[in-house]
Design a protein around this motif. Sequence first.
Motif, mmCIF file in Angstrom:
data_model
loop_
_atom_site.group_PDB
_atom_site.id
_atom_site.type_symbol
_atom_site.label_atom_id
_atom_site.label_comp_id
_atom_site.label_asym_id
_atom_site.label_seq_id
_atom_site.Cartn_x
_atom_site.Cartn_y
_atom_site.Cartn_z
ATOM 1 N N LEU A 173 0.851 -1.193 0.000
ATOM 2 C CA LEU A 173 0.000 0.000 0.000
ATOM 3 C C LEU A 173 0.886 1.242 0.000
ATOM 4 C CD1 LEU A 173 -2.710 -1.082 2.582
ATOM 5 C CD2 LEU A 173 -3.060 -0.700 0.141
ATOM 6 N N VAL A 205 -1.826 5.502 2.871
ATOM 7 C CA VAL A 205 -3.071 4.741 2.746
ATOM 8 C C VAL A 205 -3.199 3.882 4.005
ATOM 9 C CG1 VAL A 205 -4.324 2.964 1.464
ATOM 10 C CG2 VAL A 205 -2.997 4.691 0.234
ATOM 11 N N LEU A 206 -4.303 4.072 4.714
ATOM 12 C CA LEU A 206 -4.513 3.330 5.961
ATOM 13 C C LEU A 206 -4.577 1.833 5.671
ATOM 14 C CD1 LEU A 206 -5.139 3.791 9.017
ATOM 15 C CD2 LEU A 206 -7.549 3.531 8.405
ATOM 16 N N ASP A 207 -3.857 1.055 6.458
ATOM 17 C CA ASP A 207 -3.773 -0.386 6.236
ATOM 18 C C ASP A 207 -4.381 -1.115 7.442
ATOM 19 O OD1 ASP A 207 -3.093 -2.997 5.828
ATOM 20 O OD2 ASP A 207 -0.919 -2.684 5.963
ATOM 21 N N LYS A 235 1.689 -7.910 -0.548
ATOM 22 C CA LYS A 235 1.658 -9.254 -1.095
ATOM 23 C C LYS A 235 2.849 -9.479 -2.012
ATOM 24 C CE LYS A 235 -2.770 -8.474 -2.766
ATOM 25 N NZ LYS A 235 -3.411 -7.353 -3.446
ATOM 26 N N ARG A 244 -1.315 -2.997 -15.308
ATOM 27 C CA ARG A 244 -2.613 -3.409 -15.854
ATOM 28 C C ARG A 244 -3.417 -4.297 -14.912
ATOM 29 N NH1 ARG A 244 -1.164 -5.919 -21.421
ATOM 30 N NH2 ARG A 244 -3.347 -6.507 -21.395
ATOM 31 N N LEU A 245 -2.727 -5.114 -14.108
ATOM 32 C CA LEU A 245 -3.471 -6.077 -13.291
ATOM 33 C C LEU A 245 -2.932 -6.265 -11.877
ATOM 34 C CD1 LEU A 245 -5.691 -8.335 -13.150
ATOM 35 C CD2 LEU A 245 -3.910 -9.935 -13.857
ATOM 36 N N LEU A 246 -1.627 -6.472 -11.750
ATOM 37 C CA LEU A 246 -1.104 -7.010 -10.491
ATOM 38 C C LEU A 246 -1.182 -6.013 -9.334
ATOM 39 C CD1 LEU A 246 1.965 -8.975 -11.909
ATOM 40 C CD2 LEU A 246 -0.351 -9.820 -11.462
ATOM 41 N N ALA A 247 -1.119 -4.721 -9.650
ATOM 42 C CA ALA A 247 -1.239 -3.711 -8.596
ATOM 43 C C ALA A 247 -2.320 -2.715 -8.991
ATOM 44 C CB ALA A 247 0.090 -2.979 -8.406
ATOM 45 N N ASN A 248 -2.971 -2.149 -8.013
ATOM 46 C CA ASN A 248 -3.906 -1.041 -8.251
ATOM 47 C C ASN A 248 -3.160 0.226 -7.863
ATOM 48 O OD1 ASN A 248 -5.779 0.993 -8.132
ATOM 49 N ND2 ASN A 248 -7.371 -0.264 -7.182
ATOM 50 N N VAL A 299 -3.840 3.160 -7.778
ATOM 51 C CA VAL A 299 -4.561 4.184 -7.004
ATOM 52 C C VAL A 299 -4.140 4.099 -5.534
ATOM 53 C CG1 VAL A 299 -6.855 4.933 -6.207
ATOM 54 C CG2 VAL A 299 -6.536 4.197 -8.572
ATOM 55 N N ILE A 300 -3.928 2.869 -5.050
ATOM 56 C CA ILE A 300 -3.631 2.691 -3.622
ATOM 57 C C ILE A 300 -2.333 1.932 -3.364
ATOM 58 C CG2 ILE A 300 -5.976 2.817 -2.664
ATOM 59 C CD1 ILE A 300 -6.154 -0.233 -2.951
ATOM 60 N N LEU A 332 -6.635 -11.798 -5.878
ATOM 61 C CA LEU A 332 -5.752 -10.655 -6.158
ATOM 62 C C LEU A 332 -6.305 -9.392 -5.509
ATOM 63 C CD1 LEU A 332 -3.095 -9.831 -7.491
ATOM 64 C CD2 LEU A 332 -4.412 -9.212 -9.528
ATOM 65 N N ARG A 333 -7.342 -8.798 -6.076
ATOM 66 C CA ARG A 333 -8.112 -7.714 -5.447
ATOM 67 C C ARG A 333 -9.542 -7.862 -5.945
ATOM 68 N NH1 ARG A 333 -4.159 -5.386 -8.040
ATOM 69 N NH2 ARG A 333 -5.620 -4.633 -9.625
ATOM 70 N N ALA A 358 -10.572 -7.010 -9.679
ATOM 71 C CA ALA A 358 -9.402 -6.756 -10.533
ATOM 72 C C ALA A 358 -9.416 -7.617 -11.796
ATOM 73 C CB ALA A 358 -8.114 -6.998 -9.750
ATOM 74 N N GLN A 372 -10.625 -6.978 -16.329
ATOM 75 C CA GLN A 372 -9.867 -7.363 -17.530
ATOM 76 C C GLN A 372 -10.691 -8.274 -18.441
ATOM 77 O OE1 GLN A 372 -6.858 -6.051 -18.109
ATOM 78 N NE2 GLN A 372 -6.976 -4.967 -16.153
ATOM 79 N N GLU A 409 -11.900 -0.592 -10.503
ATOM 80 C CA GLU A 409 -10.729 -1.260 -11.086
ATOM 81 C C GLU A 409 -10.584 -0.953 -12.579
ATOM 82 O OE1 GLU A 409 -8.164 -3.143 -10.112
ATOM 83 O OE2 GLU A 409 -8.586 -3.215 -7.968
ATOM 84 N N ALA A 442 -10.766 3.605 -4.783
ATOM 85 C CA ALA A 442 -10.648 2.149 -4.627
ATOM 86 C C ALA A 442 -11.411 1.717 -3.394
ATOM 87 C CB ALA A 442 -9.180 1.751 -4.498
ATOM 88 N N MET A 470 -11.191 -0.767 -0.247
ATOM 89 C CA MET A 470 -10.237 -1.559 0.525
ATOM 90 C C MET A 470 -10.959 -2.416 1.561
ATOM 91 S SD MET A 470 -7.143 1.080 1.124
ATOM 92 C CE MET A 470 -6.386 -0.173 2.149
ATOM 93 N N VAL A 525 -11.735 4.528 -0.504
ATOM 94 C CA VAL A 525 -10.610 5.449 -0.318
ATOM 95 C C VAL A 525 -10.304 6.147 -1.639
ATOM 96 C CG1 VAL A 525 -9.498 4.155 1.549
ATOM 97 C CG2 VAL A 525 -8.853 3.681 -0.807
#
Lengths: 80, 230
Positions: free
Chosen positions: A9, A13-15, A40, A64-68, A70-71, B58-59, B62, B66, B95, B102, B104, B149
């Motif tokens: 994160l 960003v609050l976790d 992760k 594109r996929l593995l991370a967002n 935005v956060i 994953l999320r 997400a 795709q 997404e 997003a 969370m 958020v």
Amino acid sequence: MKARIHVSLKPGVLDPQGKAILGALESMGVDGVSDARQGKLIELDLADTDPDAARARVDDMCRRLLANTVIETYDIDLSE
Amino acid sequence: MKAAVIVFPGSNCDRDVAVTLRDVTGLDPRMHWHADPDLPKDLDLIVLPGGFSHGDYLRCGAMAAQAPVIAAVKRQAERGVAMLGICNGFQVLCETGLLPGALMRNRGLTYICKDVHLKAVTTDTIFTSHYDPAKAIRMPIAHHDGNYVADLPTLCMLEDEDRVAFRYCDAAGRVVDEANPNGSTANIAGILSENHRILGMMPHPERLADPRLGGTDGRALFTALLEALA
């Protein structure tokens, strides 16, 4: 070639999961830990042989996929 | 009103929303499998339903973002076709980038399944025109990741452009932290796109749109859509 992608994160960003981990450590009597963040780890087996090309491809996969983004942020480690 | 409900592997509110659409509009929506890239061109409404698409791996949302159908969804969004994303559908819209921000993990880390109160913040939309912003309405939530958020510039933009559709409140209509079930910033329960034609929301209006299910506060969202789009 292998890629290890650490997704975490963004700072600020609050976790909630990290907070719960910190709370659990404190309740166990562990001291000297001021913060905990949970992310992760994603491991990929790649057909690539050229590290630069591999990094560019993995970076594209992250965006594109593995991370967002935005956060989240990500770090890519490549190894043979 | 021609509507399509996009069905992903793991969607589980697709039939609930189809029943409500049929009940309110008298027409069956098209149930559109995510792997089919071709959406009809004459749709008035696209619904992204609740559920746990792709197991929430994953999320949340997400992998659904795709899906082969999403390129067509984005094209129709550019044309101004109305879209409603409920729960997992809201996560998918975020997404895909069709909505900002997003969703969370809930502040309390637990999955929450209960009725909550919320209020329409703006009634200047095709979704909320039948709600009274002074009155609390009741809808169910059922999610693990509904904690909205966004960065400060995005939040300011949402407020300035009147794009907060719903906020969590108490039964008296007060927007207070105790009434915030998941920790969402500014008690946000639903937001709109820039043109106000796309709504993403965590509560489930389709689950409380028939008196036999214990309430009808969700129904006004669908009657408003019918009035605007029919």
